[in-house]
Design an enzyme around this catalytic site. Structure first.
Site, short mmCIF file in Angstrom:
data_model
loop_
_atom_site.label_atom_id
_atom_site.label_comp_id
_atom_site.label_asym_id
_atom_site.label_seq_id
_atom_site.Cartn_x
_atom_site.Cartn_y
_atom_site.Cartn_z
N LYS A 1 -2.73 -0.34 1.27
CA LYS A 1 -1.46 -0.12 1.97
C LYS A 1 -1.32 1.36 2.32
CE LYS A 1 0.79 2.30 -1.27
NZ LYS A 1 1.16 3.70 -1.06
N ASP B 1 3.51 -0.66 -7.35
CA ASP B 1 3.03 -1.12 -6.04
C ASP B 1 2.47 -2.54 -6.07
OD1 ASP B 1 3.69 1.23 -4.75
OD2 ASP B 1 1.69 2.10 -4.91
#
Length: 289
Positions: A11, A135
């Site tokens: 990401k 995350d």
């Protein structure tokens, strides 16, 4: 089922506002998280023992490895006696701000749910993910999300397709150290997230590129001055905008001209330790049974 393969995607942060430190030690953030097509590939196979084999970038050992942390957590929680062999083809650089470890952890949760027939609900998976790392819940789902809290409260967004060039200098950055320095230096947030969300909702990549910002750049660029140099080079080579991802040190540039991107890639790949031509995608994991 004896074996399962998972592609775990990295990401980037299209924005990252640091809003303050919580009593539990985590930081309250507002960020737009975006999956990209850089991925680790993990293969899980039933076994009597637990063993992780890795090719590519080196990874931590023991509980510092989030794959091992997830395996041990699930074994204890669900009283699993069998083990698992994990083969990790590591393509996402370590300590780069790209959530490589978190992506691998998310892949492990999903794979072991199937391999060990745990039948976890989506909420159970997310709860476990959050215990492993901030995350990891995003990496379970992926795509484009406005994330708040410590990164676990989501709102789906629909970003237009974007081509990206990722550049990582030959240095590793550790998140806790960067947040600790943020607190000591008493920086104030850019509050860029609202502008980025509005640009995404308009489907305007030029406005997105114009507004991308990451508060943690203020800290990491002091540790790693080459970050500003990389940003300048990307802009000179045709990037519409660029920013650091996560706590760094990876910098990405958004391009609307594929030829300029390819030229920039060729110019930079011999200078920096990791240069990758990427694009936005709408998922965090991909399973192959």
């Amino acid at each position: 089922m004896k074996k399962i393969k998972v592609k775990a995607y990295a990401k980037i942060n299209l924005s990252l506002d640091v809003l303050g430190k919580r009593k539990d030690g985590y930081h309250e953030i507002s960020t737009v998280m975006q999956s990209i097509d850089l991925a680790d590939i993990l293969e899980f196979e039933k076994s009597e023992i637990v063993k992780v084999f890795c090719s590519g970038h080196r990874v931590p050992e023991g509980e510092d490895n989030l794959i091992v942390k997830v395996i041990n957590f699930l074994k204890e929680k669900y009283q699993i006696e069998e083990g698992v062999l994990v083969r990790l083809d590591k393509k996402i650089p370590l300590a780069a701000g790209l959530a490589g470890g978190s992506a691998d952890a998310a892949a492990t949760i999903v794979a072991l749910d199937k391999l060990w027939n745990l039948n976890m609900s989506a909420d159970e998976k997310k709860e476990i993910a959050l215990k492993v790392g901030a995350d990891v819940p995003f990496c379970l789902e992926g795509g484009t999300k406005l994330a708040k809290g410590i990164g676990e409260i989501f709102e789906d967004l629909n970003v237009p397709h974007m081509n990206l060039l990722l550049v990582k200098p030959d240095i590793e950055i550790f998140t806790k150290k960067i947040y600790d320095k943020w607190d000591r230096l008493n920086f104030k947030s850019h509050h860029a997230t609202c502008s980025v969300v509005q640009a995404i909702q308009e489907g305007n990549i030029y406005k997105i590129a114009e507004n991308i910002k990451n508060d943690l750049e203020l800290v990491t660029s002091r540790e790693c001055e080459v970050i500003n140099q990389i940003k300048e080079e990307l802009l000179k080579k045709g990037a519409l905008g660029c920013a650091m991802s996560g706590s760094g040190p990876t910098v990405y540039g958004i391009f609307d001209d594929l030829q300029k991107l390819i030229k920039a890639y060729k110019n930079l790949e011999g200078i920096y330790s990791f240069v990758f031509f990427s694009k936005t995608i709408d998922k965090g994991l991909e399973l192959y049974e």
